[in-house]
Design a protein around this motif. Structure first.
Motif, PDB file in Angstrom:
ATOM      1  N   PRO A 161     -10.490  11.467 -21.632  1.00  0.00           N
ATOM      2  CA  PRO A 161     -11.184  12.547 -22.346  1.00  0.00           C
ATOM      3  C   PRO A 161     -10.929  12.490 -23.846  1.00  0.00           C
ATOM      4  N   PHE A 162     -11.919  12.928 -24.591  1.00  0.00           N
ATOM      5  CA  PHE A 162     -11.780  13.060 -26.044  1.00  0.00           C
ATOM      6  C   PHE A 162     -10.875  14.254 -26.362  1.00  0.00           C
ATOM      7  N   LYS A 163     -11.081  15.355 -25.643  1.00  0.00           N
ATOM      8  CA  LYS A 163     -10.210  16.522 -25.704  1.00  0.00           C
ATOM      9  C   LYS A 163      -9.975  17.005 -24.289  1.00  0.00           C
ATOM     10  N   LEU A 164      -8.811  17.598 -24.044  1.00  0.00           N
ATOM     11  CA  LEU A 164      -8.504  18.174 -22.734  1.00  0.00           C
ATOM     12  C   LEU A 164      -7.615  19.394 -22.961  1.00  0.00           C
ATOM     13  N   GLU A 165      -8.261  20.566 -22.958  1.00  0.00           N
ATOM     14  CA  GLU A 165      -7.596  21.811 -23.324  1.00  0.00           C
ATOM     15  C   GLU A 165      -7.566  22.779 -22.150  1.00  0.00           C
ATOM     16  N   GLY A 166      -6.554  23.642 -22.135  1.00  0.00           N
ATOM     17  CA  GLY A 166      -6.426  24.646 -21.091  1.00  0.00           C
ATOM     18  C   GLY A 166      -6.515  26.055 -21.656  1.00  0.00           C
ATOM     19  N   VAL A 167      -7.191  26.940 -20.935  1.00  0.00           N
ATOM     20  CA  VAL A 167      -7.356  28.344 -21.317  1.00  0.00           C
ATOM     21  C   VAL A 167      -7.122  29.189 -20.078  1.00  0.00           C
ATOM     22  N   ASP A 168      -6.384  30.301 -20.217  1.00  0.00           N
ATOM     23  CA  ASP A 168      -6.125  31.116 -19.032  1.00  0.00           C
ATOM     24  C   ASP A 168      -6.904  32.431 -19.069  1.00  0.00           C
ATOM     25  N   GLN A 169      -6.885  33.145 -17.935  1.00  0.00           N
ATOM     26  CA  GLN A 169      -7.654  34.377 -17.793  1.00  0.00           C
ATOM     27  C   GLN A 169      -7.191  35.439 -18.792  1.00  0.00           C
ATOM     28  N   SER A 199     -13.717  17.362 -22.787  1.00  0.00           N
ATOM     29  CA  SER A 199     -14.748  16.725 -23.607  1.00  0.00           C
ATOM     30  C   SER A 199     -14.681  15.223 -23.382  1.00  0.00           C
ATOM     31  N   LEU A 200     -15.811  14.639 -23.019  1.00  0.00           N
ATOM     32  CA  LEU A 200     -15.870  13.209 -22.733  1.00  0.00           C
ATOM     33  C   LEU A 200     -16.754  12.523 -23.770  1.00  0.00           C
ATOM     34  N   PRO A 201     -16.304  11.399 -24.346  1.00  0.00           N
ATOM     35  CA  PRO A 201     -17.086  10.713 -25.367  1.00  0.00           C
ATOM     36  C   PRO A 201     -18.079   9.733 -24.742  1.00  0.00           C
ATOM     37  N   GLY A 202     -19.120   9.431 -25.480  1.00  0.00           N
ATOM     38  CA  GLY A 202     -20.102   8.465 -25.010  1.00  0.00           C
ATOM     39  C   GLY A 202     -20.792   7.769 -26.166  1.00  0.00           C
ATOM     40  N   GLU A 203     -21.497   6.693 -25.854  1.00  0.00           N
ATOM     41  CA  GLU A 203     -22.248   5.968 -26.873  1.00  0.00           C
ATOM     42  C   GLU A 203     -23.445   6.767 -27.357  1.00  0.00           C
ATOM     43  N   ASP A 204     -23.953   7.639 -26.498  1.00  0.00           N
ATOM     44  CA  ASP A 204     -25.030   8.551 -26.877  1.00  0.00           C
ATOM     45  C   ASP A 204     -24.977   9.738 -25.928  1.00  0.00           C
ATOM     46  N   ASP A 205     -25.897  10.672 -26.099  1.00  0.00           N
ATOM     47  CA  ASP A 205     -25.868  11.878 -25.272  1.00  0.00           C
ATOM     48  C   ASP A 205     -25.993  11.556 -23.791  1.00  0.00           C
ATOM     49  N   ASP A 206     -26.855  10.631 -23.461  1.00  0.00           N
ATOM     50  CA  ASP A 206     -27.054  10.281 -22.053  1.00  0.00           C
ATOM     51  C   ASP A 206     -25.790   9.682 -21.456  1.00  0.00           C
ATOM     52  N   ASP A 207     -25.130   8.796 -22.224  1.00  0.00           N
ATOM     53  CA  ASP A 207     -23.909   8.159 -21.732  1.00  0.00           C
ATOM     54  C   ASP A 207     -22.808   9.206 -21.519  1.00  0.00           C
ATOM     55  N   ALA A 208     -22.642  10.109 -22.499  1.00  0.00           N
ATOM     56  CA  ALA A 208     -21.620  11.153 -22.368  1.00  0.00           C
ATOM     57  C   ALA A 208     -21.922  12.055 -21.185  1.00  0.00           C
ATOM     58  N   ARG A 209     -23.204  12.392 -21.009  1.00  0.00           N
ATOM     59  CA  ARG A 209     -23.596  13.264 -19.901  1.00  0.00           C
ATOM     60  C   ARG A 209     -23.343  12.571 -18.559  1.00  0.00           C
ATOM     61  N   ALA A 210     -23.639  11.276 -18.496  1.00  0.00           N
ATOM     62  CA  ALA A 210     -23.413  10.532 -17.253  1.00  0.00           C
ATOM     63  C   ALA A 210     -21.930  10.505 -16.895  1.00  0.00           C
ATOM     64  N   LYS A 211     -21.073  10.334 -17.899  1.00  0.00           N
ATOM     65  CA  LYS A 211     -19.631  10.341 -17.641  1.00  0.00           C
ATOM     66  C   LYS A 211     -19.172  11.709 -17.126  1.00  0.00           C
ATOM     67  N   ALA A 212     -19.747  12.759 -17.698  1.00  0.00           N
ATOM     68  CA  ALA A 212     -19.393  14.102 -17.257  1.00  0.00           C
ATOM     69  C   ALA A 212     -19.773  14.318 -15.808  1.00  0.00           C
ATOM     70  N   HIS A 213     -20.990  13.913 -15.449  1.00  0.00           N
ATOM     71  CA  HIS A 213     -21.432  14.076 -14.059  1.00  0.00           C
ATOM     72  C   HIS A 213     -20.561  13.261 -13.113  1.00  0.00           C
ATOM     73  N   ALA A 214     -20.211  12.048 -13.527  1.00  0.00           N
ATOM     74  CA  ALA A 214     -19.396  11.191 -12.666  1.00  0.00           C
ATOM     75  C   ALA A 214     -18.017  11.797 -12.444  1.00  0.00           C
ATOM     76  N   MET A 215     -17.402  12.283 -13.505  1.00  0.00           N
ATOM     77  CA  MET A 215     -16.078  12.887 -13.370  1.00  0.00           C
ATOM     78  C   MET A 215     -16.143  14.129 -12.487  1.00  0.00           C
ATOM     79  N   ALA A 216     -17.130  14.973 -12.723  1.00  0.00           N
ATOM     80  CA  ALA A 216     -17.253  16.194 -11.926  1.00  0.00           C
ATOM     81  C   ALA A 216     -17.430  15.876 -10.452  1.00  0.00           C
ATOM     82  N   ALA A 217     -18.256  14.872 -10.166  1.00  0.00           N
ATOM     83  CA  ALA A 217     -18.491  14.494  -8.773  1.00  0.00           C
ATOM     84  C   ALA A 217     -17.205  13.985  -8.133  1.00  0.00           C
ATOM     85  N   ASP A 218     -16.450  13.167  -8.877  1.00  0.00           N
ATOM     86  CA  ASP A 218     -15.204  12.634  -8.345  1.00  0.00           C
ATOM     87  C   ASP A 218     -14.197  13.747  -8.054  1.00  0.00           C
ATOM     88  N   LEU A 219     -14.081  14.684  -8.983  1.00  0.00           N
ATOM     89  CA  LEU A 219     -13.111  15.759  -8.805  1.00  0.00           C
ATOM     90  C   LEU A 219     -13.483  16.661  -7.633  1.00  0.00           C
TER      91      LEU A 219
END
Length: 1007
Positions: free
Chosen positions: A303-311, A340-360
């Motif tokens: 991840p480019f950033k990985l932050e935590g926030v509580d209730q 936050s996940l980095p990518g070469e462009d918006d589509d690449d970053a979005r694809a990485k986000a979907h892949a990570m979410a699916a894996d988790l």
């Protein structure tokens, strides 16, 4: 002669003035403004030097050494551990020494001076595709010098590392005046810094090299064993940078030394590629510990950033009305990871986000902890939504410092243990144990959030810092917390440094041998021990020099005009709102209004923070306070003089400091029983003079614009000679309305949406009645029946802004009572002038917090845009295909719904660009007052006037505020202005759309 810490202050000041190219300030107001930072600590400086060049700063250090005066090199002044407060000569780099001297794209480096602000630097670098990597949450106002002193990190350290990881070379000066460059000693890129070259050259730098080499040899094994191998070790000196495997890199060794070793004059920074695109994934978990448990499973996705926030943090921000739209994006959970996940462009970053979410979601999302379920997931595709959500995280300090509610039940929270760090894979268990420790010491409901991807945890704790028992509990907790984090192999500080808050605890973390090595490291650089003494090594005690403390006994004035309902009715508690985060120090507006006077002058005393500090000092709670006189203090008066009362801090400050209110309160008491400035009588009493002028407006205008005579009138009224006095309308709006109403000639529409009361403020009524006429036309067309009050009333704005609060309260109380039949019936009150409308929405409730007439008036007062969007959401105004730029009034930004007007324009087919320019600089009476013109125009040049110059002649300029329109008119900068173009109110533009005329409403209407 005046002596402090053994220094003849008068001689020191004289010699600094003689030797330094810069501003040398030893006055009481300056000392008060610089007496504290963002921490729990306070020490009154000897004086302040604002150097114009790095050479001047070096000269200042040499003079101080001649007098054996301590030196403190200060960045943005936001430090949380007490490292930016000392009884020393403070070097403030921010006003002049902020040059970006060189950028080398091929080498990915830049050379900068210490006072450059991080966001300014990265904005400058943006066209190159490079950036300086670390980004603390104070990025709009923190300086590179401060980041070097603190070894700053921020959310992007997940990718770029700490500041120390992004440094090539530093030019430094020691306390004794030795000046040289530091950097890698084994690199061919810098041959003059190599060990053999330095040894051949000899001199003091060679001595330093040899002494540091001996230190490294003596302690190498102990350093390797005793320094925790975690991403966020900021505590202690960087002795590990002296090790041969780390290149004996002396620039990196002094990063994070908090000004205790030397003064940095210039820095060559290492740059890195900025991400081409990023995506944001929100992951919801039951609590912060469970969210931390999931971090190891997310780290492989880089991840480019990985932050935590509580209730707890989210609830606090909701309570304070922060980031409402962003909060709706959060998925189910009691704590969240922002990935936050980095990518070469918006589509690449979005694809990485979907892949990570699916894996988790396929796995358990917990990083292997048994029994944990998968996270709830929300992917954020909209860049604006993502930016708003990051504000939720960056708003943490402001939200947690003042939880809200009575101090007895929800006390203020303080730093001290706000950034401890462990290995990311141990963070979940550390959070559980820390929560237990907090509860054992009686600290309940503490929010735990932060840089979870690097194991760094932020919190503010409700320490009792004013009683002996409270300080003992504070001390015991700090020692126990240090033992806890060291037991986890962690660091006392993962971001904010040691200073005085954690310096005394370093032996717990490193042991006596390594602390002795750090003491030796410091002596090599500064044998005199006068660079920021009492911080980090050999730090003063945890409970010494507290801003509050057991001896703090401030006055809390009781004869107040404003009631401060959100501060327990206490002016003292209101002044304590400022926690020093320094958001008012941003050098450009960046979408904010505050603090226009600071951006114009770059003076600490002219920022919301500096003024808050002086008001705190004048409460006289400390024996060594330099600011005296209470309400009669001339130091506070001078600092408040350039406050535009824009109210930007009310919304933009994370603590919602309302300096406009504090200024009015102070002026009311300062001038009680005394002669006031002429402007207070001329402009403060404008409603009265306007009513008298209505008897013969033509004659008044002729007198006020006759060459020679106009100068006499302006001088008598305290008005700057360069200003043009506004012209009074030939016919007031109320006269026009009643005359046509009696004749039955007002358009009635169908009245299907009921009655509204149109508020005839002084500016609309006497100086712009055509705006009122246009508003009537729009409201009638939208289906409302328009009424106006049947008597002469006023909101009291001009008396409030000049601190004539006794009169203001009488005027406002009379108005609320007169409007009571309307407000009791639920009739909306429509305001056209934002500053007057804001009085009903904000100031009235602060003056009369338990008055039901006032409360109903506050609740039912709307702007034109707010009313139409709320009460006539299906109304479709005729289309007007025009481009417009919008200068948003400060009070509309701070108190009202600034988006409503823009949405209304959009519905009318207007392409509206809201200027990112902050205050226009006129700000009611401010810009007219003698002595304010230059600052007023510098504020206008901050964004407004350049935007007007760049506008095409067919672009409409929309400005609802009388001040904004007047500033634009009198600047002469609006293209085509010689052809009769003028800025218009949104009502005028909508009326134009109704008429299909293709031009604004006639300006002569109602004259």
């Amino acid at each position: 002669m005046t002596f402090r810490v053994g220094v003849n202050v008068e001689d020191l000041e004289r010699d600094l003035r003689d030797a330094v190219d810069g501003e040398v300030r030893f006055d009481a107001g300056t000392l008060g403004a610089y007496s504290t930072d963002g921490s729990n600590y306070r020490q009154v400086p000897l004086g302040v030097v604002v150097p114009r060049t790095p050479d001047a700063a070096a000269a200042a250090v040499r003079v101080c050494a001649g007098h054996r005066a301590p030196v403190l090199s200060r960045g943005g002044g936001t430090s949380l551990a007490g490292e930016c407060t000392n009884t020393a000569v403070v070097l403030d780099w921010t006003k002049y020494c902020h040059a970006i001297e060189h950028v080398d794209v091929a080498r990915r480096t830049c050379l900068v001076q210490p006072g450059v602000v991080l966001d300014v630097l990265n904005d400058h670098l943006a066209p190159t595709g490079l950036r300086f990597g670390p980004e603390p949450s104070t990025h709009p106002n923190c300086t590179i010098g401060g980041m070097l002193g603190n070894n700053s990190c921020g959310a992007t350290a997940q990718t770029y590392g700490k500041t120390v990881d992004n440094i090539r070379r530093l030019e430094v000066v020691t306390y004794r005046g030795d000046r040289f460059w530091l950097g890698p000693t084994d690199s061919d890129e810098y041959p003059d810094l190599r060990w053999d070259a330095v040894m051949a050259a000899g001199g003091r730098r060679a001595e330093v090299y040899r002494e540091l080499k001996d230190l490294a040899d003596d302690y190498a094994d102990r350093i390797r064993e005793g320094f925790p191998h975690i991403p966020r070790r900021v505590s202690g000196y960087n002795l590990d940078s002296l090790l041969p495997e780390h290149g004996f890199h002396l620039a990196k060794a002094v990063v994070g030394s908090e000004g205790t070793c030397l003064t940095i004059l210039r820095a060559e920074l290492e740059l890195a590629p900025a991400p081409k695109a990023t995506s944001l994934v929100l992951l919801g978990y039951p609590d912060s510990a469970a969210a931390a448990d999931a971090v190891p499973a997310i780290l492989p996705y880089q991840p480019f950033k990985l932050e935590g926030v509580d209730q707890r943090l989210v609830d606090l921000e909701k309570t304070r009305g922060m980031h409402k739209r962003a909060m709706a994006e959060l998925p189910d959970g009691g704590a969240w990871l922002f990935v936050s996940l980095p990518g070469e462009d918006d589509d690449d970053a979005r694809a990485k986000a979907h892949a990570m979410a699916a894996d988790l979601q396929r796995g358990d999302g917990s990083g292997g902890r048994a029994g944990a379920g998968g996270p709830s997931v929300h992917l954020v595709d909209d860049a604006d939504h993502a930016a708003a959500l990051w504000q939720v995280r960056e708003g943490g300090l402001g939200a947690t410092a003042r939880p809200g509610g009575p101090a007895e039940t929800r006390p203020d929270c303080w730093p001290g243990w706000e950034d401890s760090a462990v290995a990311p894979d141990r963070l979940g268990d550390y959070i559980r144990d820390l929560r237990g420790l907090l509860q054992r010491h009686g600290y309940q409901e503490v929010s735990l959030y932060g840089h979870f991807g690097q194991g760094c945890l932020h919190c503010r704790i409700p320490f009792d810092l004013v009683t002996a028992a409270g300080l003992e509990t504070f001390r015991a907790f700090m020692h126990d917390a240090a033992e806890l984090v060291v037991g986890y192999g962690g660091s006392l500080s993962g971001e904010h440094g040691d200073g005085q808050a954690r310096g005394p605890l370093l032996e717990t973390m490193f042991g006596p041998e390594l602390v002795e090595a750090m003491r030796r490291f410091r002596r090599i650089w500064d044998p005199d021990g006068l660079m920021n003494p009492g911080k980090v090594v050999d730090a003063r005690p945890l409970t010494a020099d507290l801003r509050l403390g057991t001896e703090w006994a401030p006055a809390d004035p009781q004869d107040l005009y404003f009631r401060y309902p959100d501060d327990d009715g206490s002016f003292q508690r209101a002044v304590l709102r400022c926690v020093g985060v320094g958001k008012c120090h941003a050098p450009d507006s960046q979408g904010r209004v505050m603090c226009p006077s600071y951006r114009a002058t770059r003076e600490e005393e002219h920022a919301t923070r500096g003024r808050s500090r002086l008001l705190f000092e004048v409460l006289d709670g400390h024996a060594d306070s330099t600011v005296s006189g209470g309400w009669r203090s001339t130091d506070v008066l001078e600092a408040l003089d350039l406050c535009l009362a824009c109210k930007g801090c009310r919304s933009d400050c994370p603590m919602h400091v309302d300096m406009a209110t504090y200024k009015a309160e102070f002026l009311a008491h300062h001038y009680a029983g005394r002669l006031r400035p002429a402007a207070h009588y001329s402009m403060g009493w404008l409603p009265v003079w306007a009513r008298l002028a209505a008897l013969a407006p033509g004659a008044v205008n002729a007198l006020a614009h006759t060459p020679g005579l106009d100068g006499v009138l302006k001088a008598a009224g305290g008005v700057d000679a360069r200003r043009t006095l506004p012209r009074f309308a030939r016919t007031r709006f109320t006269t026009w309305f009643r005359r046509l109403d009696r004749r039955g000639r007002l358009p009635r529409g169908d009245g299907s949406r009921g009655e509204v009361l149109l508020w005839p403020d002084t500016f609309t009524n006497h100086l712009g009645p055509w705006i009122g006429a246009a508003a009537v036309e729009v409201l009638e067309a939208a289906g409302f029946t328009v009424r106006i009050p049947d008597q002469e009333l006023c909101c009291g704005l001009t008396w409030i802004s000049t601190g004539q609060l006794g009169i203001a309260k009488k005027v406002l109380h009379r108005t609320a009572a007169a409007l009571a039949p309307w407000t009791a019936a639920g009739t909306p009150v429509v305001g056209l002038e934002p500053s007057c409308t804001a009085v009903f929405r904000a100031d009235a409730a602060d003056l009369f917090p338990r008055d039901r007439d006032v409360e109903r008036l506050r609740a039912q007062t709307k702007t034109l845009g707010e009313l139409v969007l709320e009460r006539a959401p299906d109304w479709d105004p005729p289309r007007l295909q025009r481009a417009a730029i919008v200068q948003m009034h400060c009070h509309q930004h701070a108190v009202l719904d600034e988006h409503a007007d823009v949405e209304l324009l959009r519905r009318a087919g207007v392409s509206a660009q809201v200027l990112d320019s902050g205050c226009c600089g006129l700000a009611g009476n401010f810009g007219f007052e003698a002595g304010h013109y230059d600052v007023s125009m510098r504020c206008a040049e901050d964004g407004l006037l350049p935007a007007l110059r760049a506008a095409s002649t067919d672009t409409v300029v929309v400005a609802d505020g009388f001040s904004c329109r007047t500033q634009i008119d009198q600047s002469g900068e609006l293209p085509g202005q010689g052809d009769g173009r003028r800025p218009v109110h949104v009502a005028q533009l909508l009326a134009t759309a109704l008429r299909h005329s293709g031009r604004p409403v006639e300006h002569t209407r109602g004259r």
